[in-house]
Design a protein around this motif. Structure first.
Motif, PDB file in Angstrom:
ATOM      1  N   ARG A 103     -16.462 -27.575  40.315  1.00 33.53           N
ATOM      2  CA  ARG A 103     -15.512 -28.290  39.439  1.00 33.53           C
ATOM      3  C   ARG A 103     -15.670 -27.941  37.962  1.00 33.53           C
ATOM      4  NH1 ARG A 103     -16.539 -34.099  39.978  1.00 33.53           N
ATOM      5  NH2 ARG A 103     -18.369 -33.797  41.299  1.00 33.53           N
ATOM      6  N   VAL A 104     -16.412 -26.888  37.625  1.00 32.92           N
ATOM      7  CA  VAL A 104     -16.743 -26.583  36.235  1.00 32.92           C
ATOM      8  C   VAL A 104     -15.638 -25.783  35.543  1.00 32.92           C
ATOM      9  CG1 VAL A 104     -18.196 -24.931  34.942  1.00 32.92           C
ATOM     10  CG2 VAL A 104     -19.254 -26.750  36.263  1.00 32.92           C
ATOM     11  N   GLY A 105     -15.477 -26.026  34.251  1.00 31.94           N
ATOM     12  CA  GLY A 105     -14.648 -25.200  33.372  1.00 31.94           C
ATOM     13  C   GLY A 105     -15.224 -25.265  31.968  1.00 31.94           C
ATOM     14  N   LEU A 106     -15.084 -24.199  31.189  1.00 26.61           N
ATOM     15  CA  LEU A 106     -15.659 -24.147  29.842  1.00 26.61           C
ATOM     16  C   LEU A 106     -14.609 -23.761  28.820  1.00 26.61           C
ATOM     17  CD1 LEU A 106     -18.936 -22.029  30.338  1.00 26.61           C
ATOM     18  CD2 LEU A 106     -18.574 -24.445  30.842  1.00 26.61           C
ATOM     19  N   SER A 107     -14.626 -24.451  27.686  1.00 29.40           N
ATOM     20  CA  SER A 107     -13.902 -23.961  26.525  1.00 29.40           C
ATOM     21  C   SER A 107     -14.916 -23.411  25.538  1.00 29.40           C
ATOM     22  CB  SER A 107     -13.073 -25.071  25.866  1.00 29.40           C
ATOM     23  OG  SER A 107     -12.199 -24.511  24.901  1.00 29.40           O
ATOM     24  N   VAL A 108     -14.656 -22.223  25.044  1.00 34.82           N
ATOM     25  CA  VAL A 108     -15.558 -21.539  24.125  1.00 34.82           C
ATOM     26  C   VAL A 108     -15.148 -21.831  22.692  1.00 34.82           C
ATOM     27  CG1 VAL A 108     -16.246 -19.259  23.260  1.00 34.82           C
ATOM     28  CG2 VAL A 108     -16.164 -19.693  25.725  1.00 34.82           C
ATOM     29  N   ALA A 109     -16.101 -22.245  21.880  1.00 35.60           N
ATOM     30  CA  ALA A 109     -15.857 -22.454  20.449  1.00 35.60           C
ATOM     31  C   ALA A 109     -16.677 -21.449  19.653  1.00 35.60           C
ATOM     32  CB  ALA A 109     -16.234 -23.873  20.035  1.00 35.60           C
ATOM     33  N   THR A 110     -16.127 -21.035  18.531  1.00 32.89           N
ATOM     34  CA  THR A 110     -16.857 -20.115  17.664  1.00 32.89           C
ATOM     35  C   THR A 110     -17.900 -20.845  16.832  1.00 32.89           C
ATOM     36  OG1 THR A 110     -15.235 -20.353  15.880  1.00 32.89           O
ATOM     37  CG2 THR A 110     -14.848 -18.612  17.498  1.00 32.89           C
ATOM     38  N   GLY A 111     -17.740 -22.167  16.687  1.00 33.63           N
ATOM     39  CA  GLY A 111     -18.619 -22.934  15.802  1.00 33.63           C
ATOM     40  C   GLY A 111     -18.010 -23.010  14.415  1.00 33.63           C
ATOM     41  N   TRP A 112     -18.218 -24.159  13.756  1.00 37.39           N
ATOM     42  CA  TRP A 112     -17.604 -24.314  12.438  1.00 37.39           C
ATOM     43  C   TRP A 112     -18.547 -24.922  11.411  1.00 37.39           C
ATOM     44  CZ3 TRP A 112     -16.338 -29.119  10.004  1.00 37.39           C
ATOM     45  CH2 TRP A 112     -16.689 -30.249  10.757  1.00 37.39           C
ATOM     46  N   HIS A 113     -19.496 -25.727  11.860  1.00 29.54           N
ATOM     47  CA  HIS A 113     -20.327 -26.438  10.887  1.00 29.54           C
ATOM     48  C   HIS A 113     -21.634 -25.699  10.641  1.00 29.54           C
ATOM     49  CE1 HIS A 113     -22.022 -29.700   8.579  1.00 29.54           C
ATOM     50  NE2 HIS A 113     -20.882 -30.351   8.678  1.00 29.54           N
ATOM     51  N   SER A 114     -21.950 -25.509   9.382  1.00 29.18           N
ATOM     52  CA  SER A 114     -23.136 -24.725   9.026  1.00 29.18           C
ATOM     53  C   SER A 114     -24.421 -25.354   9.563  1.00 29.18           C
ATOM     54  CB  SER A 114     -23.221 -24.567   7.503  1.00 29.18           C
ATOM     55  OG  SER A 114     -23.196 -25.828   6.849  1.00 29.18           O
ATOM     56  N   ARG A 115     -24.475 -26.691   9.645  1.00 27.77           N
ATOM     57  CA  ARG A 115     -25.696 -27.337  10.130  1.00 27.77           C
ATOM     58  C   ARG A 115     -25.975 -27.026  11.601  1.00 27.77           C
ATOM     59  NH1 ARG A 115     -26.070 -33.471   7.594  1.00 27.77           N
ATOM     60  NH2 ARG A 115     -26.159 -32.858   5.392  1.00 27.77           N
ATOM     61  N   ASP A 116     -24.918 -26.875  12.394  1.00 23.55           N
ATOM     62  CA  ASP A 116     -25.118 -26.530  13.801  1.00 23.55           C
ATOM     63  C   ASP A 116     -25.957 -25.267  13.937  1.00 23.55           C
ATOM     64  OD1 ASP A 116     -23.481 -28.651  14.337  1.00 23.55           O
ATOM     65  OD2 ASP A 116     -21.800 -27.457  15.089  1.00 23.55           O
ATOM     66  N   PHE A 117     -25.786 -24.347  12.998  1.00 24.98           N
ATOM     67  CA  PHE A 117     -26.417 -23.038  13.114  1.00 24.98           C
ATOM     68  C   PHE A 117     -27.839 -23.024  12.572  1.00 24.98           C
ATOM     69  CE2 PHE A 117     -22.169 -22.028  14.161  1.00 24.98           C
ATOM     70  CZ  PHE A 117     -22.232 -20.889  14.946  1.00 24.98           C
ATOM     71  N   ALA A 118     -28.415 -24.202  12.334  1.00 26.63           N
ATOM     72  CA  ALA A 118     -29.856 -24.268  12.097  1.00 26.63           C
ATOM     73  C   ALA A 118     -30.598 -23.753  13.333  1.00 26.63           C
ATOM     74  CB  ALA A 118     -30.283 -25.694  11.787  1.00 26.63           C
ATOM     75  N   ILE A 119     -29.958 -23.843  14.514  1.00 25.73           N
ATOM     76  CA  ILE A 119     -30.537 -23.329  15.754  1.00 25.73           C
ATOM     77  C   ILE A 119     -30.566 -21.800  15.749  1.00 25.73           C
ATOM     78  CG2 ILE A 119     -30.192 -23.188  18.270  1.00 25.73           C
ATOM     79  CD1 ILE A 119     -28.839 -25.921  18.113  1.00 25.73           C
ATOM     80  N   ALA A 120     -29.554 -21.192  15.137  1.00 27.34           N
ATOM     81  CA  ALA A 120     -29.444 -19.729  15.133  1.00 27.34           C
ATOM     82  C   ALA A 120     -28.778 -19.282  13.833  1.00 27.34           C
ATOM     83  CB  ALA A 120     -28.642 -19.261  16.339  1.00 27.34           C
TER      84      ALA A 120
END
Length: 349
Positions: A103-120
């Motif tokens: 039952r899985v489906g994925l939407s791909v996001a490019t990312g928008w918030h600079s804080r999210d990218f503290a991970i990478a």
């Protein structure tokens, strides 16, 4: 037209006990949506923000939703693909696909918030190109193909993700905040497109949908995709007994959510400086304006009759699915009551 339920991360509570309650609310809504015959559940990916504290890991939460439900689709809305290794994305979601029996489906996001990218942090500047170029690879990995990567010693190794998923083809969407270029990119990749009514007029949406359909029709087949594609639009949703009830119950929570979103945007290092310069009074005026606009067009906020007309209008635009954003601050009991009223409308679509 299909109706889905979207959790978009409006929780702004702090503390473990309140977060526990939030997860209980999500499970209660998921089980109800499953029983009422809704098409899918969408969960976001959020990191390090006041908005959406309970959504840092879509596959972990989706695994719980998979075993708590029986038939409803389990969707990521979205996976911020540049933050994750594609092998890990394929493996994590294959687990969920097995737990949900496909039952899985994925939407791909490019990312928008600079804080999210503290991970990478090294992937922030090139996040859009990375996301778009990784989609074909993700499809190949899901299908069981191997890809070459360096191992711990730096030596190249050919790897295929495990476990194998139930679905041979991974249902994919591309998330857009409204950019026409992203709609067209989704068409060229023959993914679905996950957009929103917020921030766009009816005429703008009609233009973007036309661009998407044309690009999709012109694109070559890509692992079981079709020439029509799939347009999913998120819309703020609360179907009340009448418009007055909706204004009374939804007004303050939605305005508070919108104000939180403005503050989150202002904290983004890549944001327009004018957003960061808004005063509290200006933010309040902006949220008041947005709320009144949503009541008139672009939301499922209103009486059953009002919402039925909105759904008919979106269907006329060519929307295939409406992802109903229900967790913007209304209490659980009212959300569930509104979901039952929405289910009654669904039967007439």
């Amino acid at each position: 037209m299909d109706l889905s339920v979207m959790f978009f991360g409006a929780d702004s509570t702090t503390g473990g006990a309140r977060h526990t309650e939030a997860y209980e609310d999500i499970l209660a809504v998921a089980r109800t949506a499953d029983r009422l015959g809704f098409h899918a559940l969408w969960t976001p990916e959020r990191h390090f923000q006041q908005v959406g504290q309970v959504f840092p890991s879509p596959p972990v939460l989706s695994a719980a939703l998979a075993v708590a439900t029986e038939r409803i689709g389990i969707r990521a809305g979205s996976v911020v693909l540049p933050l994750h290794h594609p092998l890990r994305v394929a493996e994590d979601w294959a687990v969920v696909d097995n737990l949900s029996h496909g039952r899985v489906g994925l939407s791909v996001a490019t990312g928008w918030h600079s804080r999210d990218f503290a991970i990478a942090p090294e992937r922030y500047a090139d996040r859009r190109r990375t996301a778009l170029e990784t989609i074909p690879l993700l499809r190949a990995l899901w299908a069981g193909e191997s890809a070459e990567y360096p191992d711990g010693t730096g030596a190249p190794v050919s790897l295929a993700p495990q476990p194998r998923p139930v679905q041979e083809t991974l249902p994919l969407w591309l998330t857009t905040s409204g950019s026409p270029e992203t709609w067209e990119a989704a068409g060229r990749l023959r993914t679905g497109v996950l957009g929103a009514t917020v921030g766009q007029s009816r005429e703008e949406l009609a233009d973007r949908i036309a661009r998407y359909r044309a690009a999709c029709a012109a694109a070559p087949d890509q692992r079981g995709t079709d020439a029509h594609g799939r347009v999913t639009l998120m819309a703020h949703t609360y179907v009340g007994t009448d418009d007055a009830e909706v204004r009374r119950l939804a007004g303050a929570p939605l305005k508070s959510y919108l104000a939180s979103y403005v503050r989150q945007t202002a904290a983004n290092k890549a944001a327009d400086s004018t957003t960061a310069e808004l005063s509290e009074a200006q933010t309040a005026m902006l949220t008041d304006f947005a709320f009144e606009r949503y009541l008139n067009w672009g939301s499922l906020l209103g009486s059953p009759g009002h919402c039925a007309k909105m759904l008919a209008d979106l269907a006329e635009l060519g929307v295939d699915e409406v992802a109903c954003f229900i967790d913007f601050g209304i209490g659980r009991d009212d959300v569930l009551a509104g979901l039952h009223r929405l289910a009654e409308l669904k039967e007439n679509l």
